[in-house]
Design an enzyme around this catalytic site. Structure first.
Site, PDB file in Angstrom:
ATOM      1  N   ASP A   1      50.094  59.033  18.961  1.00 52.36           N
ATOM      2  CA  ASP A   1      51.159  58.966  17.964  1.00 52.36           C
ATOM      3  C   ASP A   1      51.733  57.564  17.825  1.00 52.36           C
ATOM      4  O   ASP A   1      52.574  57.317  16.977  1.00 52.36           O
ATOM      5  CB  ASP A   1      52.270  59.970  18.273  1.00 52.36           C
ATOM      6  CG  ASP A   1      52.957  59.699  19.615  1.00 52.36           C
ATOM      7  OD1 ASP A   1      52.781  58.599  20.165  1.00 52.36           O
ATOM      8  OD2 ASP A   1      53.667  60.593  20.102  1.00 52.36           O
TER       9      ASP A   1
ATOM     10  N   ASP B   1      52.311  56.639  23.276  1.00 44.14           N
ATOM     11  CA  ASP B   1      50.975  56.247  23.717  1.00 44.14           C
ATOM     12  C   ASP B   1      50.658  54.780  23.435  1.00 44.14           C
ATOM     13  O   ASP B   1      49.489  54.385  23.472  1.00 44.14           O
ATOM     14  CB  ASP B   1      49.934  57.131  23.027  1.00 44.14           C
ATOM     15  CG  ASP B   1      50.089  58.585  23.402  1.00 44.14           C
ATOM     16  OD1 ASP B   1      50.233  58.869  24.606  1.00 44.14           O
ATOM     17  OD2 ASP B   1      50.086  59.440  22.500  1.00 44.14           O
TER      18      ASP B   1
ATOM     19  N   ASP C   1      45.351  62.163  22.415  1.00 45.20           N
ATOM     20  CA  ASP C   1      46.552  62.850  22.882  1.00 45.20           C
ATOM     21  C   ASP C   1      46.522  64.263  22.278  1.00 45.20           C
ATOM     22  O   ASP C   1      45.775  64.513  21.322  1.00 45.20           O
ATOM     23  CB  ASP C   1      47.774  62.067  22.398  1.00 45.20           C
ATOM     24  CG  ASP C   1      49.076  62.704  22.826  1.00 45.20           C
ATOM     25  OD1 ASP C   1      49.137  63.188  23.963  1.00 45.20           O
ATOM     26  OD2 ASP C   1      50.017  62.718  22.020  1.00 45.20           O
TER      27      ASP C   1
END
Length: 637
Positions: free
Chosen positions: A530, A534, A332
């Site tokens: 995180d 996600d 991410d």
């Protein structure tokens, strides 16, 4: 030696006493003070039985209990059968030596396990022993941490452990988080900030309100995770377990065949039987699989311990093995590769509006959003509309927001949202996220919001790629220009931009297929996120790595590997630890199998005697165990 338990000290004492008695008997025998061990003298046999039983009574006991419970094919059975057979053949010295040196190997094994547990034992010590709860009348009562409930007011004195995840309501100071994060620098906290259970308060008294009960706190979740890690075996460990299950009965059958078949074939059964029984006993001692059964799990246990020293919690040795096999690492962007703290870098106005007006209308439309970009726009706007003038908010997932502000319809979002509404936009190429603003269906301007990469991100990406990971792919919902800017700055292999949350799962699925769909153990996919937004992707990846998730329930639940702070440098470190663990375990397997099979052939042929058998069993085990201990004692990974 440090970390010796009372039992280990007791075992060491009886091993030393047995060794002294054994060497005294050998000296007395070879100087003629007592008859030779092969003489069959009952007094000599009795004398040798004393150090034998002193050293090996627990082995014999385990053997008898195993037979009684129908589970006899283990190391204790092999040692007892071999040494009793050696006594029956008159090989008294060899029988005692085998039992003694086997116990020496067991002692080293116990010490190694204790040492490798050190880092995890230190982690387990983060659990508090008590808590100070403030009663309604202001008095303080000392309670068991298990009795803490959400909403309780707790007093944390200097030097005490924080017993539950809490919010500071009075006081300020420094909190030591090193037990959880591996970070030596204390963290400053003040009223309104959260503190995590397991951390240690500094020099000032803190008054906090418990956000969770003790059972739901971070410290308990971490301890439960560590305790369950041992049950999740790696492929290598499962292979060794299956191998030992069939290997031990096979060698016992082989020893029986070796003891009876050659004498029968020779035609002189009575004359040859003793010689072949001794060879069978030697065969049994050599075949003991303790080097494999202990050293391989010990290497993985040491790897998990070494990772925990770095502030990285690995939920099982299977995940450590997969970390070593990562081929593609997907990440991410926001809060993982970047700081996650956005700021408005530029505002461009159009349609007759000023920059201040564009920012003011955008801030009003975003007023009800908790998104970091919305917060950045709000922070940049000094002159805000009253809340009463903001109505009819409508959120478009992954695209933006619409609201009625001061009687006007305001759209704030990405290019796709405004295009869906038929609003024409100029070309924009900014090194950040472009938030387009339209008022009453007319383009009013664009706000560029930037998120800076973490200080260590570029070095971490370089280290990850140099460690053998083939490519790093960044997934983000940000614009093409913002994603491209970050990817080029950090040296990423690939990036995908303007993604909706569900798009990330789809792309990870495609990348997993590209990496061999998990069929090739050398081509695994890891995802860094995180742990909250996600969570679905963390669960889908071969290895889910949660970053910056101290205190996040979603991260601890969804991820396989939890980085207890947001330092990206932990990732190349844990990859190196994982690969070193795999290297050590494979070296142990290759060395142990080569020596054992070579000595088994030599033992069956009568070339290797009981002393060679002792090396093939105890010597190989000690060497493999010491090799495994490198995981917990090595530095600089």
């Amino acid at each position: 030696m440090d970390r010796l338990t009372k039992k280990q000290k007791k075992d060491l004492a009886r091993i030393v006493i047995s060794l002294i008695m054994f060497f005294a008997l050998m000296i007395a025998e070879h100087t003629g003070l007592i008859p030779h061990a092969h003489s069959g003298n009952p007094a000599v046999i009795a004398a040798y039985l004393v150090p034998y039983f002193l050293a090996g009574y627990d082995v014999i006991r385990k053997c008898l209990l195993g037979i009684a419970h129908g589970q006899m094919f283990d190391e204790s059975f092999l040692m007892t059968l071999a040494t009793v057979g050696a006594f029956g053949c008159g090989e008294l010295e060899e029988a005692v030596a085998v039992m003694l040196f086997y116990q020496v190997g067991e002692f080293f094994q116990g010490y190694a396990v204790g040492k490798s547990r050190g880092a995890i034992a230190d982690l387990m010590s983060i659990a508090p022993d008590f808590a100070n709860r403030e009663a309604e009348d202001g008095s303080i009562e000392v309670i068991d941490p298990d009795d803490i409930e959400a909403g309780d007011i707790l007093i944390i004195k200097p030097g005490e452990k924080i017993p539950a995840d809490s919010t500071v309501i009075e006081g300020e100071g420094l909190v030591n988080t090193s037990a959880l994060t591996g970070e030596s620098m204390p963290r400053a906290v003040q009223a309104g900030e959260q503190v995590i259970s397991g951390c240690i308060n500094g020099d000032n008294l803190l008054r906090v309100r418990a956000d969770k009960s003790y059972d739901d706190s971070t410290v308990m979740q971490i301890l439960e995770m560590v305790e369950n890690a041992a049950s999740k075996k790696s492929v290598t460990e499962n292979f060794i377990t299956r191998f030992a299950k069939y290997y031990t009965p096979a060698v016992v059958i082989g020893a029986v065949i070796l003891a009876f078949i050659p004498p029968l074939i020779s035609g002189n059964f009575t004359g040859e039987f003793g010689k072949w029984v001794l060879r069978a006993c030697t065969f049994l001692v050599i075949s003991c699989p303790c080097a494999l059964v202990i050293s391989v799990p010990l290497a993985f246990f040491g790897g998990i311990g070494a990772a925990s020293k770095k502030g990285v919690l690995v939920k099982g040795s299977n995940y450590l093995e997969m970390m070593a096999a990562i081929d593609t690492l997907v990440s991410d962007k926001t809060g993982t590769l970047t700081e996650g703290r956005f700021r408005v870098s530029s505002v461009t106005a159009a349609g007759g509006y000023t920059e201040e007006e564009v920012l003011k209308y955008a801030a009003a439309a975003e007023a009800g959003s908790s998104h970091p970009i919305a917060a950045a726009i709000a922070d940049a706007c000094s002159d805000k509309f009253p809340i009463s003038e903001i109505k009819d908010e409508e959120n478009f997932a992954g695209k933006g927001i619409r609201a009625e502000v001061n009687g006007r319809s305001v759209l704030v979002g990405n290019r796709g949202l405004l295009a869906d509404k038929g609003i024409e936009l100029p070309d924009a190429d900014a090194g950040g996220t472009c938030c387009y603003v339209a008022i009453d269906g007319i383009f009013a301007g664009v706000i560029v919001v930037s998120d800076m990469p973490k200080a260590e991100a570029k070095q971490a990406v370089s280290d990850i790629l140099s460690s053998g990971v083939r490519k790093i792919v960044m997934l983000t919902g940000d614009s093409e220009s913002a994603a491209k800017s970050i990817a080029e700055e950090l040296g990423l292999s690939e990036y995908r931009s303007e993604l909706l949350p569900q798009d990330k799962v789809f792309i990870v699925e495609e990348l997993i297929k590209e990496a061999g769909n998990g069929e090739d153990p050398k081509r695994k996919l890891g995802f860094i996120g995180d742990g909250i937004n996600d969570a679905p992707v963390l669960s889908r990846a071969d290895v889910g790595i949660a970053m910056g998730s101290l205190g996040s329930d979603a991260a601890i639940e969804a991820a396989d590997v939890v980085i207890m702070d947001d330092n990206l440098m932990r990732i190349p470190a844990v990859i190196r630890i994982a690969r070193k663990t795999i290297g050590i375990s494979k070296a142990n397997i290759a060395f142990a199998l080569f020596v054992k099979f070579a000595c088994l052939v030599l033992g069956a042929a009568g070339i290797a005697n009981m002393w060679a058998a002792v090396f093939a069993d105890v010597g190989v085990a000690v060497i493999c165990i010491l090799n495994s201990m490198r995981m917990i004692t090595s530095k600089g990974m």
